[in-house]
Every structure is written in C-alpha cells, then in structure tokens.
Design an enzyme around this catalytic site. Structure first.
Site, short mmCIF file in Angstrom:
data_model
loop_
_atom_site.label_atom_id
_atom_site.label_comp_id
_atom_site.label_asym_id
_atom_site.label_seq_id
_atom_site.Cartn_x
_atom_site.Cartn_y
_atom_site.Cartn_z
CG ASP A 319 -2.15 0.95 0.80
OD1 ASP A 319 -2.25 1.48 -0.10
OD2 ASP A 319 -3.15 0.75 1.79
C1 BGC Z 1 -5.16 3.04 0.13
C2 BGC Z 1 -5.20 2.01 -1.05
C3 BGC Z 1 -5.13 2.35 -2.47
C4 BGC Z 1 -3.89 3.35 -2.50
C5 BGC Z 1 -3.61 3.83 -3.92
C6 BGC Z 1 -3.89 4.15 -0.05
O1 BGC Z 1 -4.12 5.07 0.75
O2 BGC Z 1 -4.81 2.62 1.40
O3 BGC Z 1 -6.43 1.54 -0.63
O4 BGC Z 1 -5.33 1.62 -3.30
O5 BGC Z 1 -3.98 4.70 -1.56
O6 BGC Z 1 -4.61 5.10 -4.17
#
Ligand code: BGC
Length: 783
Positions: A319
């Site tokens: 993530d």
């Molecule tokens: C989130 C993810 C997301 C990623 C990309 C993160 O802050 O937890 O769910 O896919 O950002 O945008």
C-alpha cells in the site's frame, strides 16, 4: 489537496484460510475418536491448493521471453520494474517524487498510478517504450473501486444487494471503462472484513461476514479479470489490504491490530484466499501491523501463508508508502532496512515510497538481499505485463476512439441504476408508508442529501464526476412523480460536524413540511465521512440533522427517512418515530433515479444488511456470529445481574445482519433435511419452501445458518453458510435447497490445524441472522 479532499504532510511518512476456509471437500482433515483433531503441525494440516487461474498455466514461450529479458537487465533496470509511482494527479498521500516523468524515461519506474485517459497513458507509455534501453512497457494502475466514470453504489451498498451477478456486472462495467482509458490494473476488490462501523473504510468492503465477503470478493475478481487477461477490456484485479486491516483498534484508521491467529485465519483471511483461488493477479499489503510486524514486512503473511500455503503466483504490491511507514512503526531503523525487510518478506512492488528505487541496489551489492530475490519479483511483474499483451503492443489499451465509444454508455448507466436500487435496504415500513401512493400529492424533500450531486457517488470514486453527472434525489423524484404531484425541496439541516446546535434552515423546512402530505428526510453523512482516514467515534447523524428530524416528526406528517451513508448509523430514535427508513448508501451516478424507483414502488426493495446496525456505538464491535460466552444473557431472568449484558442497553442490535424488508411479505416452511447425519465424505441437503404471501412480486434473500454446538474450540452462535436470492410472484412458492459438506463446517481447530470436527450441529433457513423463521433442525457429522 488530494482527490479525497485531504492533505497529508510529508512528515507523516519518514497470514490457511480459515486457513483454507474452503478446505476442500475432498480433503477432509482427520479427527480422532474424542472428537478433537489430532495434534499435527498446522503447516502439514493445511492443504496446499495451488492456484491455477487461466493465465497461470506454464507458458514456455512467456518463460523464454522473460528469461531472455531478465538476462539483459541491469540491477537498476530490475529495481525500476519493482517501483510504482503516482503521476502528479491527486493521490492519497505525499507525492514523493515530482520527477516521475524523468524516472520513466530513465527506466527507474515500471508502473504508474493515478494516470488515465487514452491520451495521457499513451504519452507516458511512449516515454517508457521509446526512451528506455529495453523498451519495457509501463503498467498503469488506478483505484477503480465502484465504477470508473459511471459510478455504481459504494462497495458496502453493492454487498447489500446479495446479488452476485449485480456485483460482477459493476466490476465488469468498471473494467470496460477503465481499460478504455489506458488502465491495466485496478486496486480492487477491497475484501477487509470489519466489525467496527467507526472505521471509515467499511464503506469500501463487503461488511462483517466471512462467507458473504468471500462471495462478493470473487464476483468482483471475475468481473474485472474476465476469463482472459489479454483481452483489452479486462484489467488485473488487486485483493487488498492484506491483512486484517479491518480490525484496527477502536476503529481508528491505520491503528494497531492485535487479534489471535485463529481469528485471523477464520475471519480475516478467507476472502483473500477465495480470490487467490479465483486467480486474482495481485495482492496489496495493508498499513497495519499483525502480531507486531507491519504487514509489508511480514514473511508469515506474504510468504508462508500467501505463497507456500495458498500457492499465489501473481505479484504483491505494497500500500501507499507502507514500506516507509515501517520506520515510524518502530520495526525498521531506516528506509534501507525497511526495503530489505519488505522484499525479503515477499513484497514485489513498492507503491510510491521510492524505497526500492533509492536503497535496493546497495542492499543487493552488500548481500542483504539476494539477486535471486530481486529476479523473482521482477519475473512476477513482467509476467503480468506479458499476460496483458503489453510486449506485443504497449499501446493496446490507450485507444482514443474506443475510449470515446465506451465511457458512460447508456447501458452502463442503466446497469448502475439497477445495481443501485438492488443495493437499497428497507429498514422500517410501518403501515406500508412506502411505496408512495397517489394520495401523496405534495412531497416535501428535506435534508442536506436531498439535492446534492457531490455526495451521491460516495468516496473512492476516483475518476467519478462529482459535479455534473450525478442525478440528485430531487431530480429523480421530480422526474418520476406522477402528474399532479409536487416535489419541493428545502435543505433545512447540515451534516457538517460544526453545525451541530444551529437551527438556521429549520423554519424554512418546517414551513414546507407543514403544507405537504409526506416528508422525505434525505439525511446521513457527507460523502467523505467514510472511506480512508474517516473514522468516527459517534455513529449518530452528524450536524444538526437529528434535531431537525425530531421537529419534522413533531409536525405529525408521515416522515420517511432516506438514509445515505457509508456505515451503519445509530438511528434508534428514527426507528421509534418515523414511518419508514430506507438505507440507500451512496447510490452512484444514477442515485436520484434509483431512489425514485424504490420510493415510488417501480422497484420492490430487496437488499439486506451486510453489517449489523448497533443501537449505540458503545456496543461496538457487534456482529452476528458472536460467541455465546459462559454467561449468555438468555440464562438469566430479564434484568439479571451476573450475565453478559449492559446495564443500560439491550445486547441486541437495532437491525441484524442479513435483515431487510420488502413491499411484499414471505413465509418460510419448516426445514427438511435429506438425512439426519453425514459422514466424512458425505453431504446433506437442507430445504425450505418460501412463499410470497403479499400482493407484489418481490425478491427475497434466503439465508442458511449453522451452529456447531461443541468444538475443540468454542464456536459462534451462528454462521452464514449459504444464501440464494429468489424472485417470487404474489402467491408463488419456491423450494430452496442448500447442500453442505463437512468441509463447509471447517475452522481452525484447537491445534491450529484446519478442518471439521464430528458432532452435533443446528441449522436453519431464515430471512436474516438470528431470526429463526423455522425451528432449527439438528444433524450430526460422523467420522
Ligand atoms: C489506500 C489504498 C489505495 C492506495 C492507492 C492508499 O492510501 O489505502 O486502498 O489503493 O492508496 O491510491
């Protein structure tokens, strides 16, 4: 400002399944005579079920191609393939590198997110393909969560439909639109089970249940990936966030997770395992720690469980900056060590942290990360690019003509409307207050969500148009209202926290209410009060909405609460005082049309809650498959002291998991069983006849619950083990059957092995959890 309307300071950044909840029917685990599983090591007891998605067959041509490519790559070029950076479009965290275009041209980045449109992805792709030595195409990822341009209801709402064809359709349309805009890869499905409505991210998942959550997760993967990754209208799916993110303590986002391994395996992992079995291409790590180790550094989760036990053979992406966050977690002394821990644990691609980019070369040269580890990760990434067909034609998804012809197709909008109305849950309907009848000549629509476009598409609708496309409730009702019926609107109240106590708009709203036949109170939460970084300590209607609602009820006119939010709200007062409550979630681009379909009765509501609605936030976590305890409340007289209860609130929820009303009614016959017992390799079929006893055609979600009476570890009082959504005409009956095998009753036993145990079970078929529509029947499982 990011697209989620928040800024994050750069300083903030410095686990089978039920081990195999789906343990296979043909591989039951051995049990000894005492009814307990023999003491065997978990690893040997967990069957390894190698994932064999359509794309995972051994492809000698691909292998030769990738061997040849890897042989030519420098270490730096390899690290580039393990690096995912955001474009300068809005994102959910700090942009670590403004120089992503130079990074592309220099081969330092192999994948980009937050960039779309055929034109822009083509431009970036060209920089990669024409500017770099080996011409390796970029992979474009994006958060396509509940629709891309045409926005469907939020994910929790879709789960409330209990309609897997509808869920899959939403993902299919998302993939068609996203792939037409150059996107190869979606960061969805989010499969985090959560029992805590304080946590804002529950709006992104499928709710509290393992079984329903697993079905929804698989439907989404099928919708996104189809059967052919090389088709230009399919995208790679990502199951996230691995793992146990939904168990954040106190419902506070990014918070510590501290749960037992048994709970991890039985509750949080099964939806991940289900998607691995369904062939999901990628897995995203989570921000939280599990058992003291941040998920992005967990060899247990990323290698022991995911690879060795489940046989996952796609790639793992972190993530957003979660490798970097291993430093503030207190697990890594610096970024270099964090990167080493991550890749050695099993991470393949670093999202946005630039940790691999800046540190990995040195770590390899100094021997803390092996060349083979890097090569393995690179191979996994290149394989996906190969499967998408990008080495044949890097621009095959960036086609402006196709883009133009695809976005917002009328059939997509119709699908969004259909899924939206299927997702709505009728929570109360006293004296058939709904659907609205011709006698309601003047409708007063009141509340902050009544004429809002912005809120209708909810959070995580990244490329969704919030300003112009969404159809508001007011528009929808006006268009549908029969001739001679007026619909007038007053905002009346505000959902902003800061407006609690104010009464500015009340007079106007009450004046409108007093001259109308019926009041529709469109109330709930602002769209960004759920989603990432949107935890709340209260589940009440925010702002001054409750105060206005009470005054509206005091007018004596019938009040219908149209609840729009991304989490269960505590609407106990409303439940006591208003005539009807419809939970509409955030319905998406076609919101107003779908709401009108339900309120006017063109569509008979059929949704059921995928999450328990508590009476008060103090009951949280409250979920349907709880344990009995040694002092269950039923043991005592009402009000007895030394039983498991609260002094001031009943134990029961306001609305149960699986609950939802219809404009018609259904009756359930007693359950019949095909046999009173089943053996290790046997099966048992439970059936009941469901009858539409009302005057309208309608759909019913028929649910199968089981209770395992005694186990080597204590077992929940009920577990969902099957469901079927059926349509019945007035007076029509249908026999619904569910077949269970011992493996369906598997769990993590006392010795941590996964499997079933012989013994006595109860089973019932019902319209919701806890509602034993028919007397439970008992059956036994024998060795
Ligand atoms: C989130 C993810 C997301 C990623 C990309 C993160 O802050 O937890 O769910 O896919 O950002 O945008």
């Amino acid at each position: 400002m990011s697209r989620f309307g928040k800024t994050l300071m750069a300083s903030a950044i410095s686990l089978a399944m039920a081990s195999c909840a789906s343990a296979r029917a043909d591989t039951p685990q051995p049990i000894n005579a005492s009814g307990n599983a023999p003491a065997v090591a978990a690893d040997t007891a967990v069957p390894i079920e190698k994932a064999t998605p359509a794309w995972a067959h051994n492809d000698p041509k691909m292998n030769a191609f990738i061997d040849n490519l890897i042989a030519q790559m420098t270490l730096q070029e390899k690290i580039g393939q393990l690096t995912l950076l955001t474009s300068d479009w809005e994102s959910t965290g700090p942009t670590m590198r403004d120089s992503y275009k130079q990074d592309i041209a220099a081969g330092r980045v192999g994948a980009i997110f937050n960039a779309y449109t055929a034109k822009y992805t083509r431009e970036l792709q060209q920089a990669a393909v024409e500017g770099t030595r080996l011409k390796i195409p970029l992979l474009f990822g994006y958060d396509v969560i509940h629709g891309h341009r045409t926005i469907f209801p939020i994910s929790l709402g879709e789960a409330a439909s209990w309609d897997m064809a509808a869920v899959e359709k939403s993902a299919r349309v998302s993939a068609e639109e996203a792939s037409a805009e150059g996107i190869h890869w979606t960061f969805s499905p989010m499969v985090d089970v959560s029992r805590d409505p304080r946590w804002g991210r529950i709006s992104e998942g499928a709710g509290e249940d393992v079984y329903l959550g697993s079905k929804v997760a698989v439907a989404r993967v099928h919708g996104y990936q189809g059967t052919d990754l090389a088709a230009t209208d399919t995208v790679l799916a990502t199951t996230k966030h691995y793992a146990a993110y939904g168990a954040a303590q106190a419902g506070r986002d990014y918070n510590t997770v501290d749960i037992s391994e048994r709970t991890l395996r039985d509750v949080y992992l099964p939806p991940f395992k289900a998607t691995v079995d369904a062939g999901v291409a990628t897995i995203m790590t989570s921000f939280n720690e599990y058992d003291g180790i941040p998920a992005s550094g967990s060899k247990y989760l990323l290698t022991d469980v995911l690879r060795d036990q489940w046989g996952f053979d796609g790639f793992v992406v972190t993530d957003y900056t979660s490798i970097n966050e291993m430093v503030p977690h207190g697990y890594s002394k610096d970024l270099a060590q964090a990167g080493e821990q991550a890749i050695n644990a099993g991470v393949d691609m670093d999202m946005q942290g630039a940790v691999f980019m800046e540190n990995l070369e040195k770590s390899v040269k100094e021997g803390r990360v092996s060349q083979a580890t890097v090569d393995r990760a690179v191979r996994r990434v290149l394989e996906m690019k190969y499967r998408l067909g990008l080495f044949d034609d890097p621009y095959r998804y960036s086609n402006e003509a196709r883009e133009k012809a695809t976005l917002y197709k009328p059939e997509f909008l119709e699908a969004a409307r259909d899924v939206a109305r299927k997702s709505m849950v009728l929570l109360k309907n006293e004296n058939n207050a709904l659907p609205l009848t011709a006698s309601a000549k003047s409708i007063a629509l009141i509340g902050p969500l009544g004429d809002s476009k912005t809120d209708m598409i909810g959070s995580w609708s990244a490329a969704g148009d919030r300003q112009t496309r969404p159809i508001t409730v007011l528009q929808g009702l006006k268009e549908r209202a029969p001739k001679g019926t007026t619909v007038a609107y007053a905002k009346g109240a505000s959902y902003e926290f800061a407006d609690a106590g104010k009464t500015d708009g009340f007079a106007e709203a009450l004046a409108l209410a007093s001259k109308s036949d019926v009041i529709i109170a469109a109330m709930g939460e602002k769209w960004d009060m759920t989603g990432e970084a949107a935890s709340r300590t209260s589940l009440d209607l925010p702002g001054n909405q409750q105060a206005l609602l009470e005054q509206l009820v005091a007018t004596g006119k019938p009040v219908i609460l149209l609840l729009m939010s991304g989490r269960p709200n505590t609407v106990g007062w409303a439940d006591q005082h208003v005539a009807a409550i419809l939970e509409a979630w955030y319905p998406g681009t076609m919101a107003g049309k779908a709401v009108a379909d339900v309120l006017f009765g063109d569509y008979n509501p059929s949704g059921k809650l995928p999450m328990t609605f508590p009476r008060t936030v103090g009951q949280v976590p409250l979920y349907y498959d709880q344990k009995n305890t040694g002092r269950p409340i039923e043991l005592g007289e009402p009000g007895a002291k030394y039983v498991s209860r609260y002094l001031n609130t009943p134990n029961t929820p306001l609305y149960r998991f699986g609950y939802g009303l219809s404009y018609t009614s259904f009756s359930y016959s007693p359950v019949t069983l095909s046999a009173p017992s089943m053996a290790a390799n046997g099966a048992i079929t439970a059936s009941a006849t469901i009858t539409n006893t009302g005057k309208r055609a309608g759909e019913e979600v028929v649910q199968l619950y089981v209770r395992d009476l005694v186990g080597s570890v204590t077992r929940p009082v009920q577990e969902l083990k099957g469901f079927e959504k059926i349509m019945l005409k007035p007076g029509e009956s249908r026999n619904v059957s569910f077949t269970l095998r011992p493996a369906d009753l598997a769990f993590t036993r006392a010795d941590m092995s996964h499997g079933w145990e012989p013994g006595e079970f109860q089973l019932w078929i019902a319209p919701s959890s806890g509602a034993k529509a028919s007397t439970p029947v008992t059956f036994t499982v024998t060795e």
